[in-house]
Design a protein around this motif. Structure first.
Motif, PDB file in Angstrom:
ATOM      1  N   THR A   1      32.299 -89.994 -18.188  1.00 38.08           N
ATOM      2  CA  THR A   1      32.001 -88.865 -18.903  1.00 38.08           C
ATOM      3  C   THR A   1      31.389 -87.799 -18.076  1.00 38.08           C
ATOM      4  N   GLU A   2      30.331 -88.372 -17.270  1.00 36.94           N
ATOM      5  CA  GLU A   2      29.451 -87.525 -16.566  1.00 36.94           C
ATOM      6  C   GLU A   2      30.219 -86.794 -15.504  1.00 36.94           C
ATOM      7  N   VAL A   3      31.168 -87.608 -14.779  1.00 36.06           N
ATOM      8  CA  VAL A   3      32.111 -87.476 -13.657  1.00 36.06           C
ATOM      9  C   VAL A   3      33.041 -86.405 -14.047  1.00 36.06           C
ATOM     10  N   TYR A   4      33.577 -86.673 -15.152  1.00 33.97           N
ATOM     11  CA  TYR A   4      34.720 -85.547 -15.825  1.00 33.97           C
ATOM     12  C   TYR A   4      34.044 -84.418 -16.038  1.00 33.97           C
ATOM     13  N   LYS A   5      32.832 -84.191 -16.621  1.00 36.08           N
ATOM     14  CA  LYS A   5      32.012 -82.987 -17.029  1.00 36.08           C
ATOM     15  C   LYS A   5      31.861 -82.057 -15.590  1.00 36.08           C
ATOM     16  N   THR A   6      31.499 -82.772 -14.501  1.00 29.22           N
ATOM     17  CA  THR A   6      31.000 -82.044 -13.392  1.00 29.22           C
ATOM     18  C   THR A   6      32.244 -82.042 -12.270  1.00 29.22           C
ATOM     19  N   GLY A   7      32.986 -82.905 -12.448  1.00 24.91           N
ATOM     20  CA  GLY A   7      34.152 -82.829 -11.427  1.00 24.91           C
ATOM     21  C   GLY A   7      35.657 -82.447 -11.736  1.00 24.91           C
ATOM     22  N   VAL A   8      35.829 -82.322 -12.933  1.00 24.54           N
ATOM     23  CA  VAL A   8      37.229 -81.916 -13.291  1.00 24.54           C
ATOM     24  C   VAL A   8      37.093 -80.541 -13.955  1.00 24.54           C
ATOM     25  N   THR A   9      38.062 -79.638 -13.440  1.00 27.41           N
ATOM     26  CA  THR A   9      38.083 -78.348 -13.939  1.00 27.41           C
ATOM     27  C   THR A   9      38.704 -78.279 -15.644  1.00 27.41           C
ATOM     28  N   HIS A  10      37.597 -77.712 -16.355  1.00 27.25           N
ATOM     29  CA  HIS A  10      37.869 -77.588 -17.867  1.00 27.25           C
ATOM     30  C   HIS A  10      37.186 -76.234 -18.494  1.00 27.25           C
ATOM     31  N   TYR A  11      37.811 -75.230 -18.690  1.00 26.52           N
ATOM     32  CA  TYR A  11      37.319 -74.215 -19.289  1.00 26.52           C
ATOM     33  C   TYR A  11      37.984 -73.553 -20.422  1.00 26.52           C
ATOM     34  N   PHE A  12      37.623 -72.833 -21.310  1.00 24.03           N
ATOM     35  CA  PHE A  12      38.327 -72.377 -22.528  1.00 24.03           C
ATOM     36  C   PHE A  12      38.098 -70.695 -22.644  1.00 24.03           C
ATOM     37  N   SER A  13      38.942 -70.199 -23.215  1.00 24.08           N
ATOM     38  CA  SER A  13      39.153 -68.499 -23.383  1.00 24.08           C
ATOM     39  C   SER A  13      38.651 -68.262 -24.595  1.00 24.08           C
ATOM     40  N   MET A  14      37.902 -66.971 -24.602  1.00 22.78           N
ATOM     41  CA  MET A  14      37.478 -66.267 -25.815  1.00 22.78           C
ATOM     42  C   MET A  14      38.188 -65.253 -26.038  1.00 22.78           C
ATOM     43  N   ALA A  15      39.498 -65.108 -25.615  1.00 27.69           N
ATOM     44  CA  ALA A  15      40.164 -64.157 -25.938  1.00 27.69           C
ATOM     45  C   ALA A  15      40.739 -63.898 -27.602  1.00 27.69           C
ATOM     46  N   LYS A  16      41.012 -65.213 -28.160  1.00 22.78           N
ATOM     47  CA  LYS A  16      41.078 -64.878 -29.445  1.00 22.78           C
ATOM     48  C   LYS A  16      40.020 -64.545 -30.247  1.00 22.78           C
ATOM     49  N   ALA A  17      38.817 -64.970 -30.041  1.00 22.38           N
ATOM     50  CA  ALA A  17      37.415 -64.577 -30.659  1.00 22.38           C
ATOM     51  C   ALA A  17      37.317 -63.144 -30.668  1.00 22.38           C
ATOM     52  N   LYS A  18      37.596 -62.583 -29.308  1.00 31.83           N
ATOM     53  CA  LYS A  18      37.308 -61.174 -29.231  1.00 31.83           C
ATOM     54  C   LYS A  18      38.488 -60.288 -29.818  1.00 31.83           C
ATOM     55  N   ALA A  19      39.705 -60.898 -30.131  1.00 37.34           N
ATOM     56  CA  ALA A  19      41.000 -60.220 -30.629  1.00 37.34           C
ATOM     57  C   ALA A  19      40.568 -60.315 -32.155  1.00 37.34           C
ATOM     58  N   GLU A  20      40.708 -61.201 -32.589  1.00 39.38           N
ATOM     59  CA  GLU A  20      40.643 -61.415 -33.950  1.00 39.38           C
ATOM     60  C   GLU A  20      39.282 -61.384 -34.795  1.00 39.38           C
ATOM     61  N   LEU A  21      38.028 -61.678 -34.059  1.00 39.99           N
ATOM     62  CA  LEU A  21      36.600 -61.766 -34.708  1.00 39.99           C
ATOM     63  C   LEU A  21      35.795 -60.454 -34.268  1.00 39.99           C
ATOM     64  N   GLY A  22      36.443 -60.009 -33.363  1.00 44.98           N
ATOM     65  CA  GLY A  22      35.499 -58.748 -32.850  1.00 44.98           C
ATOM     66  C   GLY A  22      34.407 -59.301 -31.881  1.00 44.98           C
ATOM     67  N   TYR A  23      34.642 -60.398 -31.268  1.00 47.48           N
ATOM     68  CA  TYR A  23      33.293 -61.109 -30.747  1.00 47.48           C
ATOM     69  C   TYR A  23      33.257 -60.540 -29.163  1.00 47.48           C
ATOM     70  N   GLU A  24      31.929 -59.936 -28.990  1.00 48.18           N
ATOM     71  CA  GLU A  24      31.489 -59.589 -27.682  1.00 48.18           C
ATOM     72  C   GLU A  24      30.441 -60.285 -27.170  1.00 48.18           C
ATOM     73  N   PRO A  25      30.622 -61.050 -26.168  1.00 49.81           N
ATOM     74  CA  PRO A  25      29.665 -61.917 -25.523  1.00 49.81           C
ATOM     75  C   PRO A  25      28.586 -61.040 -24.969  1.00 49.81           C
ATOM     76  N   ARG A  26      27.461 -61.702 -24.882  1.00 45.91           N
ATOM     77  CA  ARG A  26      26.443 -61.036 -24.172  1.00 45.91           C
ATOM     78  C   ARG A  26      25.871 -61.981 -23.009  1.00 45.91           C
ATOM     79  N   GLU A  27      25.547 -61.350 -22.042  1.00 43.96           N
ATOM     80  CA  GLU A  27      24.957 -61.897 -20.788  1.00 43.96           C
ATOM     81  C   GLU A  27      23.633 -62.504 -21.060  1.00 43.96           C
ATOM     82  N   PHE A  28      23.565 -63.885 -20.377  1.00 49.55           N
ATOM     83  CA  PHE A  28      22.142 -64.584 -20.513  1.00 49.55           C
ATOM     84  C   PHE A  28      22.182 -65.265 -19.045  1.00 49.55           C
ATOM     85  N   ASN A  29      20.729 -65.530 -18.829  1.00 48.23           N
ATOM     86  CA  ASN A  29      20.721 -66.334 -17.833  1.00 48.23           C
ATOM     87  C   ASN A  29      19.773 -67.484 -18.011  1.00 48.23           C
ATOM     88  N   LEU A  30      19.423 -68.633 -17.225  1.00 44.50           N
ATOM     89  CA  LEU A  30      18.512 -69.653 -17.731  1.00 44.50           C
ATOM     90  C   LEU A  30      16.998 -69.495 -17.591  1.00 44.50           C
TER      91      LEU A  30
END
Length: 285
Positions: A202-231
């Motif tokens: 699991t640790e190897v998969y999380k850090t070594g395999v490309t996997h990312y998700f889109s927020m397009a539907k949240a923006k279009a259907e829910l009006g979601y506007e992400p805000r920028e944050f840092n650590l």
């Protein structure tokens, strides 16, 4: 979710970083908050946020916690990373049984809304995902590389299946949804929060395999506007609670060095022949 009549929210696992930040955000919107966890937050609770000690594995405690609640945020879980991954029984009890208790108690006590904090692991098992969304099928349970992901998938399916269940008090039905937040990668948090991850698939998969998700539907259907944050804020939060790498005192370092030298000498001596045993063997010949 409107809070014009001062809705009361229950947050399971509310003493952690995410739960406490969610509580503060809801408080700013005029809500009342009940944190349900096995230990209280280390910081002082502002007015409007109260703490109730409890365990999601105990149904009686869960029923007490949800009584009079308008919405439950079920965040509590166990076994995401590190040594926790080895305790399969506790992972099962918290993630599956605990979620079943929350669902059953909501129906019994007339709680109309439940938001479940899931994980993207319910659809991810090491395969490449680019721009994924909620239309991705669940990963078959037998293909999950770890018990945490498997139990979170079982729990999420139970939460979604409970949507529309009639409440026992006749006030309506239970509405449920599941959120799948991305998890922080160990190599980012490791220098800040000093836990010990296991080098599992699991640790190897999380850090070594490309996997990312889109927020397009949240923006279009829910009006979601992400805000920028840092650590920066995350770093300060963990450091203020004593996490992080601490310098080793000279005395402790000396003791460690002596122990290592002694262990090395002991190993070397264990390979040397014993004089007495050689003489005995020679005499018998």
């Amino acid at each position: 979710m409107g809070t014009s009549r001062a809705d009361t929210y229950l947050i399971t696992g509310g003493s952690g970083y995410f739960g406490y930040r969610l509580a503060c955000s809801l408080l700013q919107r005029g809500a009342k908050i009940l944190l349900f966890d096995m230990s209280p937050p280390s910081q002082e609770l502002p007015e409007g946020i109260t703490f109730l000690k409890g365990d999601v594995r105990d149904y009686v405690q869960v029923v007490e916690a949800v009584t009079g609640i308008d919405c439950v945020f079920h965040i509590a879980s166990y076994g995401m990373s590190g040594r926790e991954q080895l305790n399969r029984r506790l992972i099962e009890d918290v993630n599956v049984q605990g979620t079943e208790h929350i669902l059953r108690a909501c129906v019994e006590r007339g709680v109309p809304r439940l938001v479940y904090t899931s994980t993207f692991n319910v659809v991810f098992g090491g395969q490449v995902i680019e721009g994924g969304d909620e239309t991705l099928p669940y990963l078959p349970l037998h293909l999950h590389p770890d018990h945490y992901s498997r139990t979170k998938s079982i729990a999420e399916m139970a939460v979604m299946a409970a949507n529309g269940t009639a409440l026992e008090d006749g006030s309506g039905v239970l509405r449920t949804c599941a959120l799948r937040p991305a998890e922080m990668i160990h190599h980012l948090i490791g220098p800040i929060y000093n836990f010990q991850p296991l080098l599992t698939r699991t640790e190897v998969y999380k850090t070594g395999v490309t996997h990312y998700f889109s927020m397009a539907k949240a923006k279009a259907e829910l009006g979601y506007e992400p805000r920028e944050f840092n650590l920066d804020e995350v770093v300060q939060w963990f450091r203020s609670r004593g996490h992080g790498k601490k310098p080793i005192s000279p005395l402790k370092r000396l003791m460690v060095d002596i122990f290592l030298v002694a262990a090395f000498v002991a190993v070397v001596l264990s390979y040397l022949p014993v004089v007495g045993s050689l003489s005995v063997v020679s005499g018998s010949q």
